[in-house]
Design a protein around this motif. Structure first.
Motif, PDB file in Angstrom:
ATOM      1  N   ASP A  49      15.011  40.424  50.734  1.00 19.82           N
ATOM      2  CA  ASP A  49      15.350  40.350  52.164  1.00 19.82           C
ATOM      3  C   ASP A  49      16.036  41.631  52.653  1.00 19.82           C
ATOM      4  OD1 ASP A  49      17.624  39.739  50.694  1.00 19.82           O
ATOM      5  OD2 ASP A  49      18.321  38.149  52.049  1.00 19.82           O
ATOM      6  N   VAL A  50      15.877  42.719  51.898  1.00 21.05           N
ATOM      7  CA  VAL A  50      16.411  44.004  52.358  1.00 21.05           C
ATOM      8  C   VAL A  50      15.268  45.013  52.446  1.00 21.05           C
ATOM      9  CG1 VAL A  50      17.981  45.906  51.843  1.00 21.05           C
ATOM     10  CG2 VAL A  50      18.704  43.553  51.422  1.00 21.05           C
ATOM     11  N   PRO A  51      14.697  45.206  53.647  1.00 16.85           N
ATOM     12  CA  PRO A  51      13.607  46.174  53.799  1.00 16.85           C
ATOM     13  C   PRO A  51      14.157  47.602  53.877  1.00 16.85           C
ATOM     14  CG  PRO A  51      14.101  45.191  55.918  1.00 16.85           C
ATOM     15  CD  PRO A  51      15.016  44.531  54.914  1.00 16.85           C
ATOM     16  N   PHE A  52      13.258  48.555  53.957  1.00 15.29           N
ATOM     17  CA  PHE A  52      13.596  49.984  53.998  1.00 15.29           C
ATOM     18  C   PHE A  52      14.731  50.287  54.982  1.00 15.29           C
ATOM     19  CE2 PHE A  52      12.949  54.280  55.643  1.00 15.29           C
ATOM     20  CZ  PHE A  52      12.843  55.008  54.472  1.00 15.29           C
ATOM     21  N   ALA A 112       7.411  54.633  49.842  1.00 18.08           N
ATOM     22  CA  ALA A 112       7.116  55.189  48.519  1.00 18.08           C
ATOM     23  C   ALA A 112       7.883  56.487  48.274  1.00 18.08           C
ATOM     24  CB  ALA A 112       5.620  55.428  48.372  1.00 18.08           C
ATOM     25  N   GLN A 113       8.042  57.279  49.338  1.00 18.11           N
ATOM     26  CA  GLN A 113       8.733  58.553  49.211  1.00 18.11           C
ATOM     27  C   GLN A 113      10.146  58.393  48.639  1.00 18.11           C
ATOM     28  OE1 GLN A 113       7.960  60.328  52.966  1.00 18.11           O
ATOM     29  NE2 GLN A 113       6.718  61.873  51.922  1.00 18.11           N
ATOM     30  N   GLU A 114      10.806  57.320  49.020  1.00 18.06           N
ATOM     31  CA  GLU A 114      12.195  57.127  48.573  1.00 18.06           C
ATOM     32  C   GLU A 114      12.311  56.132  47.429  1.00 18.06           C
ATOM     33  OE1 GLU A 114      14.996  56.454  51.701  1.00 18.06           O
ATOM     34  OE2 GLU A 114      14.148  58.032  52.965  1.00 18.06           O
ATOM     35  N   ALA A 115      11.162  55.675  46.900  1.00 20.94           N
ATOM     36  CA  ALA A 115      11.199  54.604  45.900  1.00 20.94           C
ATOM     37  C   ALA A 115      11.782  55.078  44.579  1.00 20.94           C
ATOM     38  CB  ALA A 115       9.798  54.054  45.694  1.00 20.94           C
ATOM     39  N   GLU A 116      12.458  54.167  43.890  1.00 20.31           N
ATOM     40  CA  GLU A 116      13.042  54.453  42.573  1.00 20.31           C
ATOM     41  C   GLU A 116      12.542  53.420  41.580  1.00 20.31           C
ATOM     42  OE1 GLU A 116      17.155  53.896  43.378  1.00 20.31           O
ATOM     43  OE2 GLU A 116      17.168  55.389  44.977  1.00 20.31           O
ATOM     44  N   GLY A 117      12.449  53.809  40.297  1.00 15.39           N
ATOM     45  CA  GLY A 117      12.078  52.864  39.236  1.00 15.39           C
ATOM     46  C   GLY A 117      10.601  52.541  39.281  1.00 15.39           C
ATOM     47  N   PHE A 118      10.248  51.487  40.006  1.00 15.80           N
ATOM     48  CA  PHE A 118       8.847  51.202  40.278  1.00 15.80           C
ATOM     49  C   PHE A 118       8.728  50.643  41.686  1.00 15.80           C
ATOM     50  CE2 PHE A 118      10.292  47.072  38.665  1.00 15.80           C
ATOM     51  CZ  PHE A 118       9.628  46.155  39.465  1.00 15.80           C
ATOM     52  N   ILE A 119       7.514  50.611  42.196  1.00 17.67           N
ATOM     53  CA  ILE A 119       7.274  50.033  43.517  1.00 17.67           C
ATOM     54  C   ILE A 119       6.685  48.650  43.321  1.00 17.67           C
ATOM     55  CG2 ILE A 119       5.875  50.226  45.617  1.00 17.67           C
ATOM     56  CD1 ILE A 119       6.186  53.334  45.183  1.00 17.67           C
ATOM     57  N   ILE A 174      14.877  48.878  43.762  1.00 18.63           N
ATOM     58  CA  ILE A 174      13.416  48.733  43.772  1.00 18.63           C
ATOM     59  C   ILE A 174      12.929  48.381  45.182  1.00 18.63           C
ATOM     60  CG2 ILE A 174      11.451  47.503  42.750  1.00 18.63           C
ATOM     61  CD1 ILE A 174      13.162  49.072  40.695  1.00 18.63           C
ATOM     62  N   SER A 175      11.927  49.130  45.655  1.00 21.71           N
ATOM     63  CA  SER A 175      11.375  48.878  46.988  1.00 21.71           C
ATOM     64  C   SER A 175      10.103  48.051  46.904  1.00 21.71           C
ATOM     65  CB  SER A 175      11.053  50.200  47.682  1.00 21.71           C
ATOM     66  OG  SER A 175      12.225  50.957  47.842  1.00 21.71           O
ATOM     67  N   LEU A 176       9.855  47.265  47.941  1.00 25.01           N
ATOM     68  CA  LEU A 176       8.646  46.444  48.003  1.00 25.01           C
ATOM     69  C   LEU A 176       7.702  46.973  49.079  1.00 25.01           C
ATOM     70  CD1 LEU A 176      11.294  44.295  47.598  1.00 25.01           C
ATOM     71  CD2 LEU A 176       9.363  42.784  47.165  1.00 25.01           C
TER      72      LEU A 176
END
Lengths: 259, 394
Positions: free
Chosen positions: A124-127, A160-167, A145-147
């Motif tokens: 429940d936490v978007p970009f 994706a530009q700011e993603a960490e770990g995996f998407i 982790i971003s979705l």
């Protein structure tokens, strides 16, 4: 490079999810060890929340069972400290913003890091709202982790530009849960990620069978399975570890065939 | 990057799946709110279909009986479908139609928002599905029938506590499931941005009219405006055009249930703490680990563990005061207004009546009170009879 990202380096990754404290914390400890032993590359640990709005009925049920056991963030941290003595795969918390926020975001991530966690997923936490959480993760060495979802479209590059770990690539519309088929254009989503980053992509939501896992692993860098595992735990309760281990082993094998 | 903040509160805490939908909604709203054709169409609906402007009625008998402040009632109960909910619903469904949506979904607690949404959907030819806690479908069976009669499909929600909170969660889940052709008609000033702003703007007609009507009748602004608060849409509607008029006291009346000292309460400002839930940062009733607390009120419409972010900010700034009113006080007020003025208020609105009744005798006769009578009480008669130990059969 973070341990999570490294987990994708060798081959296609299999990521398993379970809700901590379902059916109880002792069983969760056994399950985490068994899942790691069976070959999972990353394990997502759900911290139960009273109102998990991104979950379907299966994981909602697991949240309720865990909460009825009196599971709290504190007790989940203790569980992680225990399992960390024998489990060395990356561990990622999956919970809801209020569980972290109410504990104190900074204090939560400091404690999580000390216990041995590697990442955090908050569906429940978007970009747009990630700044406070991602900054606290960074300070304590965890990946936030971003979705991305089938509706994300032009947002994928920004995320994706700011993603960490995996998407975390959400395979389908709707909530978590087993699905007969996955109709979204996963190839297209992965393509948009590839244009901006080499951060690995794992596909989740609705994957339960080896065939689905193989197909999705061919399209991405890994697959995430939650509801199918939680269902096995619901069926077998305190005796679930061998059944879950067998399932994870089989799924990992098919994922490996997807090279 | 965060949008839709009211001080520390608000924001957009929703799954990524819904982000483009709320962005699209914000863009559409930003365009249509300044579009003369849209506003003309909405005004025509509000006036010719919903019956606006609603009356500002001088409650002379009540005033004399209480022997203090001069009391006016803003009669939102006289709107079509019997509550303020229609103001927001006509705005949102018209917007949804302009956006090319063919289906609307909504949560409902007492059923007033569900009935209003089903009504507007019928009028505008939109498919409509309503999510209502199973517990509430029992408490408000008549409204369930009305929604079906109006052509809506009603889903009884069995997850969690089977009340308003769970109806909101389930409607959000359904929206992630089918978002392209569907608009979520959120019923209160809550949820992710832009909903708290959109709903506020559509409800602000209440305070706009109060101001105008009060100037006509008394030649000055009221001293105190009272409104009940669950999510807070009728209250923000009644407060909005007075926020910059510092002389006007704004009092939101929360449902204390059996009392703020008991676990059976829904008073969010009274007993809650800051949190993040249902798309927003605000105050929530919760335990020390952030688990959302089961709340209780006799009123299904106030039986919600959160409050809209703009109210949370008005509270932080001290611009509005939030008071707690128990079931007992609300039921007494429900009966009092019925006997004294011949007006049966919604049990939600009776919370505001009750608090005004407490303050009025303490005031001198030159003080002007406005109570926002947000809805009518027909729907509550069976439940109040039961509360008094009497079973009604229809």
């Amino acid at each position: 490079m973070s341990d999570i990202k490294k987990a994708f380096e060798k081959n296609k990754a299999f990521i398993a999810f379970l809700t901590c404290g379902d059916p109880d914390l002792e069983t969760s400890a056994q399950l985490i060890a068994a899942i790691a032993e069976a070959g999972a590359d990353v394990i997502e640990l759900g911290i139960p929340f009273s109102d998990p709005t991104a979950e379907g009925p299966v994981i909602q049920g697991a949240n309720l069972r865990a909460l009825s056991q009196g599971v709290t963030a504190e007790k989940v941290f203790a569980l992680v400290r225990t399992v960390r003595q024998t489990v060395f795969v990356p561990l990622v918390f999956m919970t809801y913003a209020n569980v972290v926020f109410s504990y104190g975001t900074e204090r939560f991530l400091k404690t999580a890091a000390e216990a041995g966690m590697d990442g955090l997923i908050l569906p429940d936490v978007p970009f747009e709202e990630k700044a406070d959480f991602a900054a606290a993760c960074k300070r304590h060495g965890l990946d936030f982790i971003s979705l991305i979802a089938p509706t994300s479209k032009a947002r994928i590059a920004m995320i994706a530009q700011e993603a960490e770990g995996f998407i975390y690539c959400v395979s389908s519309l709707g909530v978590t849960g087993v699905r007969g088929e996955i109709t979204s254009n996963i190839d297209g989503m992965v393509q948009l990620v590839r244009e901006v980053t080499d951060t690995p992509v794992a596909v989740g939501f609705g994957i339960s069978t080896p065939e689905q896992a193989k197909t999705m692993a061919q399209k991405a860098d890994g697959v995430i399975v939650g509801s199918a595992i939680v269902k096995l735990i619901a069926e077998h309760g305190k005796n679930a570890a061998p059944y879950v281990a067998e399932y994870v082993r089989a799924m990992k094998q098919t994922v490996l065939q997807a090279e | 990057m965060s949008k839709g903040r009211f001080g520390a509160h608000g924001g957009q805490y929703i799954p990524e799946t819904l982000m483009n939908a709320v962005i699209e909604l914000e863009e559409a709203y930003d365009f249509y709110k300044n579009d003369p054709a849209f506003n003309a169409e909405l005004s025509a609906l509000l006036n010719d279909y919903a019956g606006r402007p609603s009356l500002l009625y001088y409650a002379e008998k009540m005033t004399k009986d209480l022997g203090g402040a001069k009391i006016y009632l803003k009669r939102e109960d006289l709107n079509h479908t019997g509550a303020h909910k229609i103001n927001n619903v006509l705005g949102q469904t018209l917007l949804a139609k302009k956006m090319g949506k063919t289906r609307v979904i909504a949560e409902t607690g007492a059923g007033q928002h569900g009935v209003a949404t089903a009504t507007a959907a019928a009028l505008m030819g939109l498919e409509c599905e309503i999510f209502m806690g199973e517990e509430d479908t029992r408490r408000q069976a008549l409204n369930v029938y009305k929604m079906r009669l109006l052509g809506a499909k009603v889903h009884a929600v069995t997850s969690g506590t089977a009340t308003l909170k769970d109806a909101v969660s389930e409607t959000m889940r359904e929206w992630t499931n089918r978002v392209a052709d569907t608009h979520y008609v959120l019923g209160s000033v809550m949820g992710p941005h832009p909903f708290p702003t959109i709903v506020r703007d559509f409800q602000a007609v209440i305070s706009k009219e109060i101001k105008q009507q009060m100037l006509e009748k008394e030649g000055r602004l009221p001293d105190v405006v009272f409104a009940c608060v669950g999510g807070g849409s009728n209250a923000i509607g009644a407060f909005y055009h007075f926020i910059n008029d510092k002389s006007v006291y704004l009092i939101g009346c929360e449902a204390a249930g059996r009392g703020v000292g008991t676990p059976e309460t829904a008073a969010t400002i009274g007993t809650g703490k800051p949190g993040i839930f249902h798309g927003m940062q605000s105050y929530f009733c919760q335990d020390e680990y952030g688990q959302i607390a089961p709340v209780y009120s006799i009123s299904a419409g106030l039986d919600y563990p959160g409050i809209g972010p703009e109210h949370a900010d008005l509270h932080d700034r001290g611009r509005a005061k939030y008071a707690a009113v128990t079931d007992d006080e609300a039921v007494d007020a429900f009966e009092y207004l019925s006997r004294t003025e011949g007006i049966i208020p919604a049990i939600e609105s009776a919370h505001a009546v009750a608090y005004a009744m407490r303050l009025a005798p303490l005031m001198s006769g030159d003080k002007l009170f406005v109570i926002n009578l947000s809805g009518r009480g027909d729907k509550d008669c069976a439940a109040i009879a039961r509360y008094r130990g009497e079973e009604l059969s229809e």
